[in-house]
Design an enzyme around this catalytic site. Structure first.
Site, mmCIF file in Angstrom:
data_model
loop_
_atom_site.group_PDB
_atom_site.id
_atom_site.type_symbol
_atom_site.label_atom_id
_atom_site.label_comp_id
_atom_site.label_asym_id
_atom_site.label_seq_id
_atom_site.Cartn_x
_atom_site.Cartn_y
_atom_site.Cartn_z
ATOM 1 N N ARG A 1 -4.560 -2.953 4.891
ATOM 2 C CA ARG A 1 -6.050 -2.695 5.565
ATOM 3 C C ARG A 1 -6.567 -1.404 5.872
ATOM 4 O O ARG A 1 -6.520 -1.099 5.369
ATOM 5 C CB ARG A 1 -6.804 -3.815 6.599
ATOM 6 C CG ARG A 1 -5.670 -5.323 6.561
ATOM 7 C CD ARG A 1 -6.383 -5.999 5.294
ATOM 8 N NE ARG A 1 -5.722 -7.836 5.148
ATOM 9 C CZ ARG A 1 -5.227 -8.303 4.336
ATOM 10 N NH1 ARG A 1 -5.935 -7.665 2.630
ATOM 11 N NH2 ARG A 1 -4.969 -9.328 4.295
ATOM 12 N N HIS B 1 4.933 -10.910 -6.287
ATOM 13 C CA HIS B 1 4.633 -12.378 -4.951
ATOM 14 C C HIS B 1 4.764 -13.007 -6.275
ATOM 15 O O HIS B 1 4.806 -14.579 -6.476
ATOM 16 C CB HIS B 1 4.412 -12.147 -3.876
ATOM 17 C CG HIS B 1 2.312 -12.378 -4.815
ATOM 18 N ND1 HIS B 1 2.012 -12.714 -5.912
ATOM 19 C CD2 HIS B 1 1.866 -11.907 -4.593
ATOM 20 C CE1 HIS B 1 0.767 -12.341 -6.405
ATOM 21 N NE2 HIS B 1 0.309 -11.712 -5.166
ATOM 22 N N ALA C 1 -6.335 -16.623 2.772
ATOM 23 C CA ALA C 1 -4.754 -16.542 2.108
ATOM 24 C C ALA C 1 -3.650 -14.986 2.725
ATOM 25 O O ALA C 1 -4.726 -14.446 2.568
ATOM 26 C CB ALA C 1 -5.323 -16.470 1.522
ATOM 27 N N LEU D 1 -1.688 -16.383 -1.102
ATOM 28 C CA LEU D 1 -1.580 -17.486 -2.289
ATOM 29 C C LEU D 1 -0.315 -16.314 -4.043
ATOM 30 O O LEU D 1 -0.398 -15.131 -2.935
ATOM 31 C CB LEU D 1 -3.021 -16.857 -3.192
ATOM 32 C CG LEU D 1 -3.970 -17.882 -2.288
ATOM 33 C CD1 LEU D 1 -5.073 -17.206 -2.905
ATOM 34 C CD2 LEU D 1 -3.340 -18.863 -3.378
ATOM 35 N N HIS E 1 5.531 -4.084 -1.623
ATOM 36 C CA HIS E 1 4.222 -4.834 -2.012
ATOM 37 C C HIS E 1 3.136 -4.990 0.038
ATOM 38 O O HIS E 1 3.778 -5.712 0.009
ATOM 39 C CB HIS E 1 4.149 -6.676 -2.448
ATOM 40 C CG HIS E 1 2.778 -6.893 -3.013
ATOM 41 N ND1 HIS E 1 2.468 -7.267 -4.472
ATOM 42 C CD2 HIS E 1 1.722 -6.906 -2.213
ATOM 43 C CE1 HIS E 1 1.243 -7.504 -3.768
ATOM 44 N NE2 HIS E 1 0.746 -8.053 -2.377
ATOM 45 N N LYS F 1 -3.400 -2.079 -9.844
ATOM 46 C CA LYS F 1 -3.353 -3.070 -9.827
ATOM 47 C C LYS F 1 -4.079 -4.148 -10.265
ATOM 48 O O LYS F 1 -5.274 -3.356 -10.424
ATOM 49 C CB LYS F 1 -3.413 -3.738 -7.940
ATOM 50 C CG LYS F 1 -2.923 -5.401 -7.551
ATOM 51 C CD LYS F 1 -1.811 -5.670 -7.674
ATOM 52 C CE LYS F 1 -1.990 -7.257 -7.325
ATOM 53 N NZ LYS F 1 -2.306 -7.465 -5.809
ATOM 54 N N HIS G 1 -0.013 -5.341 2.351
ATOM 55 C CA HIS G 1 -1.834 -4.816 2.297
ATOM 56 C C HIS G 1 -1.526 -4.340 3.820
ATOM 57 O O HIS G 1 -1.487 -4.629 5.040
ATOM 58 C CB HIS G 1 -2.315 -6.104 2.701
ATOM 59 C CG HIS G 1 -2.049 -6.800 1.723
ATOM 60 N ND1 HIS G 1 -3.543 -6.809 0.588
ATOM 61 C CD2 HIS G 1 -1.773 -7.522 0.851
ATOM 62 C CE1 HIS G 1 -3.199 -7.991 -0.632
ATOM 63 N NE2 HIS G 1 -2.299 -8.302 -0.763
ATOM 64 N N HIS H 1 -1.152 -9.536 -10.085
ATOM 65 C CA HIS H 1 -1.877 -10.430 -9.484
ATOM 66 C C HIS H 1 -0.992 -12.255 -10.425
ATOM 67 O O HIS H 1 -2.916 -12.325 -11.134
ATOM 68 C CB HIS H 1 -2.771 -10.816 -8.202
ATOM 69 C CG HIS H 1 -2.987 -12.466 -7.335
ATOM 70 N ND1 HIS H 1 -2.761 -12.142 -6.439
ATOM 71 C CD2 HIS H 1 -3.022 -13.335 -7.460
ATOM 72 C CE1 HIS H 1 -2.634 -13.474 -6.177
ATOM 73 N NE2 HIS H 1 -2.899 -14.483 -7.316
ATOM 74 N N HIS I 1 -4.737 -11.349 8.750
ATOM 75 C CA HIS I 1 -6.215 -11.911 8.545
ATOM 76 C C HIS I 1 -5.927 -12.408 10.201
ATOM 77 O O HIS I 1 -4.777 -12.826 11.079
ATOM 78 C CB HIS I 1 -5.886 -13.125 7.788
ATOM 79 C CG HIS I 1 -6.050 -12.809 6.133
ATOM 80 N ND1 HIS I 1 -7.557 -12.485 5.364
ATOM 81 C CD2 HIS I 1 -5.189 -13.195 5.863
ATOM 82 C CE1 HIS I 1 -7.091 -12.164 4.382
ATOM 83 N NE2 HIS I 1 -5.768 -12.248 4.553
ATOM 84 N N ASP J 1 4.368 -8.783 0.699
ATOM 85 C CA ASP J 1 3.150 -8.594 0.939
ATOM 86 C C ASP J 1 2.202 -8.931 2.263
ATOM 87 O O ASP J 1 1.655 -10.003 1.847
ATOM 88 C CB ASP J 1 2.651 -10.492 -0.142
ATOM 89 C CG ASP J 1 1.424 -10.869 -0.368
ATOM 90 O OD1 ASP J 1 0.528 -9.995 -0.375
ATOM 91 O OD2 ASP J 1 1.537 -11.953 -1.245
HETATM 92 C C1 NCD Z 1 -3.248 -11.322 -0.186
HETATM 93 C C2 NCD Z 1 -4.432 -10.686 0.882
HETATM 94 O O1 NCD Z 1 -5.041 -11.000 1.914
HETATM 95 O O2 NCD Z 1 -4.974 -9.264 1.060
HETATM 96 N N1 NCD Z 1 -3.185 -12.601 0.301
HETATM 97 C C3 NCD Z 1 -2.272 -13.655 -0.451
HETATM 98 O O3 NCD Z 1 -1.977 -14.484 0.338
HETATM 99 N N2 NCD Z 1 -0.726 -12.521 -0.619
HETATM 100 C C4 NCD Z 1 -3.894 -10.493 -1.235
HETATM 101 C C5 NCD Z 1 -2.342 -11.691 -2.218
HETATM 102 O O4 NCD Z 1 -2.134 -10.009 -2.404
HETATM 103 O O5 NCD Z 1 -2.697 -12.482 -3.228
HETATM 104 ZN ZN ZN Z 2 -0.954 -9.407 -1.970
#
Ligand code: NCD
Ligand code: ZN
Length: 345
Positions: A17, A174, A263, A219, A13, A99, A15, A136, A251, A247
């Site tokens: 971007r 998560h 988040a 989150l 899992h 997803k 991200h 999620h 950011h 996860d």
């Molecule tokens: C994730 C994100 O920023 O893309 N943020 C997070 O708090 N985990 C999205 C997600 O998995 O909820």
């Molecule tokens: Zn995530």
């Protein structure tokens, strides 16, 4: 045990971007992980196989030369995803899962699902193809307390979904609660759960330690200590239904340290070391390999990695920040140390 060699792990899992942000972070994951399940919550979201194939090409193009990292692509489920799209995804060979974001649940979830019941034909196509649905798992109902949103989702949506689709493979992403641990355990081999480093290491006090800590906000939100302990128990249990998913969700600093902060915790550079700390504290380092490098691949029907990484027990500093798309991203435990260093082979 002062050093530990395990098959190269997979992050189930992640991200990554896009654009300059992708270029800033992808090497951090590729340095340690063989593969990663890449989340589709871009702006706009990755809703079609064609978009997933194009996104995969951009990820591969952003990798440092000579890296063998493989992105495992996912589709973002919407209220209008047709069953045909699942067939295209399966045929592509590069899309490995779909997803489900309940609409509004998290970062870039506004295009998510509002009427799950209306998607039975699409979800049937997934069940028939053996393509996992990743959830999620939080309700977005403003009347449900934020700390209860995962447990309520499992009851209201996940359990009926499993009942309607007896062969659907489901991943509770998560996981943050004892209820999620129990739900996954009870679900048999078709249900699994990923666990992040922050939910293993921190409880919700960390969000408010001496003041508001935006870099501990993700989150689903961190929960109370009893839930953290249930997650640790699951991770080190050796049960194949629990596996690694960081996860890691970068950011920019100013988007986190804001009046309405985003988040997500950024852990890609030192995620494996963070997990090793948890397994070490539990006297369970001998179970890290299956959790990090075995069970996830097995669940997705992928071969386990054949090369290896070595963890050495040695304090390693965590930088205050990393460059991120012209700004910077603050990692979890910025300015601190982790107890393990990852070396190749
Ligand atoms: C994730 C994100 O920023 O893309 N943020 C997070 O708090 N985990 C999205 C997600 O998995 O909820
Ligand atoms: Zn995530």
């Amino acid at each position: 045990m002062d050093s530990l060699t395990i098959p190269r792990p997979d992050d189930m899992h992640l991200h990554l971007r896009d654009g300059a942000a992708l270029a800033s972070v992808v090497a951090h994951t590729a340095a340690t992980f063989a593969r990663a399940v890449v989340m589709p919550n871009l702006k706009p979201p990755v809703t079609t196989t064609a978009q997933a194939v194009a996104y995969r090409d951009r990820i591969l193009a952003a990798l440092p030369a000579g890296t063998r990292f493989q992105p495992l692509m996912t589709l973002y489920l919407t209220d209008t995803t047709p069953p045909d799209e699942i067939a295209r995804a399966v045929d592509s060979g590069v899309v490995h899962a779909v997803k489900l974001y309940p609409a509004g649940a998290t970062t870039h979830a506004d295009a998510g699902v509002q009427h799950l019941d209306a998607l039975d034909a699409t979800i049937d196509a997934m069940a028939r193809a053996g393509m996992p649905l990743l959830v999620h798992g939080e309700v977005t109902d403003g009347e449900v307390d934020i700390f209860d949103r995962e447990a309520v989702f499992l009851e209201r949506f996940a359990a009926p979904l499993l009942a309607r689709h007896p062969s659907l493979k489901l991943v509770i992403e998560h996981m943050t609660t004892a209820q999620a641990v129990a739900f996954v355990r009870a679900g048999g081999p078709r249900v699994a759960g990923t666990i992040t480093p922050q939910h293993l290491l921190l409880n919700r006090n960390a969000i408010f330690a001496g003041g508001l800590r935006p870099h501990h906000y993700c989150l689903p939100v961190l929960k109370r200590e009893t839930h953290r302990q249930a997650l640790v128990g699951a991770a080190v249990s050796g049960e194949p239904c629990f596996f690694l998913g960081t996860d890691s969700a970068p950011h920019a600093r100013d988007a986190k340290e804001a009046a309405c902060g985003c988040a997500g915790c950024y852990t890609a550079p030192h995620a494996l070391a963070l997990y090793a700390e948890v397994f070490d504290q539990q006297g369970a380092l001998d179970r890290l390999a299956d959790f990090a490098s075995g069970f996830g691949a097995d669940f997705y029907g992928l071969p386990r990695a054949t090369d290896a990484v070595t963890l050495v027990r040695e304090p390693a500093p965590v930088p205050e920040a990393f460059p991120f798309a012209g700004g910077e991203v603050v990692p979890l435990r910025a300015g601190g140390t982790v107890g393990w260093r990852v070396v190749d082979g």
